[in-house]
Design a protein around this motif. Sequence first.
Motif, PDB file in Angstrom:
ATOM      1  N   GLN A 101      16.683   6.328  -4.786  1.00  0.00           N
ATOM      2  CA  GLN A 101      16.109   5.378  -3.837  1.00  0.00           C
ATOM      3  C   GLN A 101      15.250   4.305  -4.532  1.00  0.00           C
ATOM      4  N   ASP A 102      15.247   4.289  -5.865  1.00  0.00           N
ATOM      5  CA  ASP A 102      14.484   3.263  -6.602  1.00  0.00           C
ATOM      6  C   ASP A 102      15.021   1.879  -6.281  1.00  0.00           C
ATOM      7  N   VAL A 103      14.120   0.963  -5.985  1.00  0.00           N
ATOM      8  CA  VAL A 103      14.466  -0.437  -5.752  1.00  0.00           C
ATOM      9  C   VAL A 103      14.301  -1.209  -7.057  1.00  0.00           C
ATOM     10  N   MET A 104      13.249  -0.869  -7.808  1.00  0.00           N
ATOM     11  CA  MET A 104      13.020  -1.509  -9.100  1.00  0.00           C
ATOM     12  C   MET A 104      12.070  -0.669  -9.938  1.00  0.00           C
ATOM     13  N   ARG A 105      12.125  -0.909 -11.244  1.00  0.00           N
ATOM     14  CA  ARG A 105      11.189  -0.340 -12.210  1.00  0.00           C
ATOM     15  C   ARG A 105      10.799  -1.453 -13.170  1.00  0.00           C
ATOM     16  N   PHE A 106       9.539  -1.425 -13.588  1.00  0.00           N
ATOM     17  CA  PHE A 106       9.064  -2.359 -14.606  1.00  0.00           C
ATOM     18  C   PHE A 106       7.866  -1.724 -15.301  1.00  0.00           C
ATOM     19  N   THR A 107       7.490  -2.259 -16.431  1.00  0.00           N
ATOM     20  CA  THR A 107       6.363  -1.694 -17.180  1.00  0.00           C
ATOM     21  C   THR A 107       5.197  -2.678 -17.230  1.00  0.00           C
ATOM     22  N   VAL A 108       4.002  -2.101 -17.283  1.00  0.00           N
ATOM     23  CA  VAL A 108       2.770  -2.866 -17.429  1.00  0.00           C
ATOM     24  C   VAL A 108       1.867  -2.117 -18.403  1.00  0.00           C
ATOM     25  N   GLU A 109       0.890  -2.832 -18.950  1.00  0.00           N
ATOM     26  CA  GLU A 109      -0.045  -2.215 -19.880  1.00  0.00           C
ATOM     27  C   GLU A 109      -1.321  -1.807 -19.159  1.00  0.00           C
ATOM     28  N   PRO A 110      -1.725  -0.530 -19.305  1.00  0.00           N
ATOM     29  CA  PRO A 110      -2.993  -0.110 -18.717  1.00  0.00           C
ATOM     30  C   PRO A 110      -4.154  -0.698 -19.510  1.00  0.00           C
ATOM     31  N   GLN A 111      -5.316  -0.761 -18.877  1.00  0.00           N
ATOM     32  CA  GLN A 111      -6.518  -1.284 -19.522  1.00  0.00           C
ATOM     33  C   GLN A 111      -7.654  -0.274 -19.372  1.00  0.00           C
ATOM     34  N   GLU A 112      -8.563  -0.283 -20.335  1.00  0.00           N
ATOM     35  CA  GLU A 112      -9.772   0.516 -20.190  1.00  0.00           C
ATOM     36  C   GLU A 112     -10.637  -0.134 -19.138  1.00  0.00           C
ATOM     37  N   ALA A 113     -11.349   0.698 -18.371  1.00  0.00           N
ATOM     38  CA  ALA A 113     -12.164   0.168 -17.282  1.00  0.00           C
ATOM     39  C   ALA A 113     -13.403   1.040 -17.082  1.00  0.00           C
ATOM     40  N   ASN A 114     -14.329   0.536 -16.304  1.00  0.00           N
ATOM     41  CA  ASN A 114     -15.489   1.334 -15.914  1.00  0.00           C
ATOM     42  C   ASN A 114     -15.014   2.531 -15.114  1.00  0.00           C
ATOM     43  N   TYR A 115     -15.791   3.586 -15.159  1.00  0.00           N
ATOM     44  CA  TYR A 115     -15.445   4.825 -14.476  1.00  0.00           C
ATOM     45  C   TYR A 115     -15.333   4.606 -12.972  1.00  0.00           C
ATOM     46  N   MET A 116     -14.284   5.187 -12.366  1.00  0.00           N
ATOM     47  CA  MET A 116     -14.063   5.145 -10.918  1.00  0.00           C
ATOM     48  C   MET A 116     -13.751   6.573 -10.472  1.00  0.00           C
ATOM     49  N   GLU A 117     -14.647   7.198  -9.693  1.00  0.00           N
ATOM     50  CA  GLU A 117     -14.483   8.601  -9.264  1.00  0.00           C
ATOM     51  C   GLU A 117     -13.225   8.799  -8.412  1.00  0.00           C
ATOM     52  N   ARG A 118     -13.005   7.940  -7.430  1.00  0.00           N
ATOM     53  CA  ARG A 118     -11.825   8.065  -6.567  1.00  0.00           C
ATOM     54  C   ARG A 118     -10.831   6.950  -6.866  1.00  0.00           C
ATOM     55  N   LEU A 119      -9.562   7.306  -6.820  1.00  0.00           N
ATOM     56  CA  LEU A 119      -8.495   6.318  -6.995  1.00  0.00           C
ATOM     57  C   LEU A 119      -8.737   5.147  -6.051  1.00  0.00           C
ATOM     58  N   LEU A 120      -8.557   3.948  -6.561  1.00  0.00           N
ATOM     59  CA  LEU A 120      -8.785   2.752  -5.757  1.00  0.00           C
ATOM     60  C   LEU A 120      -7.727   1.706  -6.083  1.00  0.00           C
ATOM     61  N   PHE A 121      -7.136   1.134  -5.043  1.00  0.00           N
ATOM     62  CA  PHE A 121      -6.295  -0.052  -5.182  1.00  0.00           C
ATOM     63  C   PHE A 121      -7.106  -1.230  -4.672  1.00  0.00           C
ATOM     64  N   TYR A 122      -7.015  -2.368  -5.354  1.00  0.00           N
ATOM     65  CA  TYR A 122      -7.666  -3.589  -4.890  1.00  0.00           C
ATOM     66  C   TYR A 122      -6.929  -4.791  -5.467  1.00  0.00           C
ATOM     67  N   PHE A 123      -7.325  -5.977  -5.008  1.00  0.00           N
ATOM     68  CA  PHE A 123      -6.691  -7.221  -5.439  1.00  0.00           C
ATOM     69  C   PHE A 123      -7.687  -8.044  -6.249  1.00  0.00           C
ATOM     70  N   GLU A 124      -7.206  -8.646  -7.322  1.00  0.00           N
ATOM     71  CA  GLU A 124      -7.995  -9.558  -8.155  1.00  0.00           C
ATOM     72  C   GLU A 124      -7.237 -10.874  -8.306  1.00  0.00           C
ATOM     73  N   ASP A 125      -7.942 -11.897  -8.750  1.00  0.00           N
ATOM     74  CA  ASP A 125      -7.338 -13.190  -9.100  1.00  0.00           C
ATOM     75  C   ASP A 125      -6.433 -13.728  -7.988  1.00  0.00           C
ATOM     76  N   VAL A 126      -6.913 -13.684  -6.760  1.00  0.00           N
ATOM     77  CA  VAL A 126      -6.123 -14.125  -5.613  1.00  0.00           C
ATOM     78  C   VAL A 126      -6.120 -15.650  -5.536  1.00  0.00           C
ATOM     79  N   THR A 127      -4.907 -16.217  -5.444  1.00  0.00           N
ATOM     80  CA  THR A 127      -4.736 -17.654  -5.237  1.00  0.00           C
ATOM     81  C   THR A 127      -3.793 -17.842  -4.048  1.00  0.00           C
TER      82      THR A 127
END
Length: 181
Positions: free
Chosen positions: A134-160
């Motif tokens: 049922q895959d529609v697509m696959r692609f790769t991205v590079e993870p980045q180091e970040a400040n600690y986040m206790e709970r998983l969070l999705f958010y939006f950045e750099d919105v234009t």
Amino acid sequence: MKTFTSSLSNFALILFIVIFSAQVTAAQERGNEEPRVSPNATVSQTVGTTDITITYGRPAVNDRKIFGELVPYDEVWRTGANESTALVVSDDVIIEGNELEAGTYSIYTIPNENEWTIIINSKMSWGTQYDQSQDVMRFTVEPQEANYMERLLFYFEDVTQESATIVLHWDTVKVPIQINI
């Protein structure tokens, strides 16, 4: 005529929200009313005139080693807790250079220290009922180091008006995903 067009646009948006809610609710029924250990969350962003919504379960670190242990490297992860993480786009978009039609999808990932595979899948399910066919697509991205986040969070950045970055952030890892309209 402008009032009629505006009313039609409002009707279309309301219809989209009703359909989205019904699809996500159906995918997330679990058969009891107990509080969740990993509560659900929803985040939405409008880019131009395209609505992008992500609904997901928010597991906590709870003093555990997350990536490489709780979430093994090089294995498909449901990317959240409980049900499939749902991605809903109201119009066709381009995610990391890949065309995606308007609709409701699930997000799975294959984490790795240096590269994550992002999987957009058409099947909504409970838990780990991943179906590669049922895959529609696959692609790769590079993870980045970040400040600690206790709970998983999705958010939006750099919105234009034409783009945004969806960010998956948990523990000390941040995974950016570019989306264009």
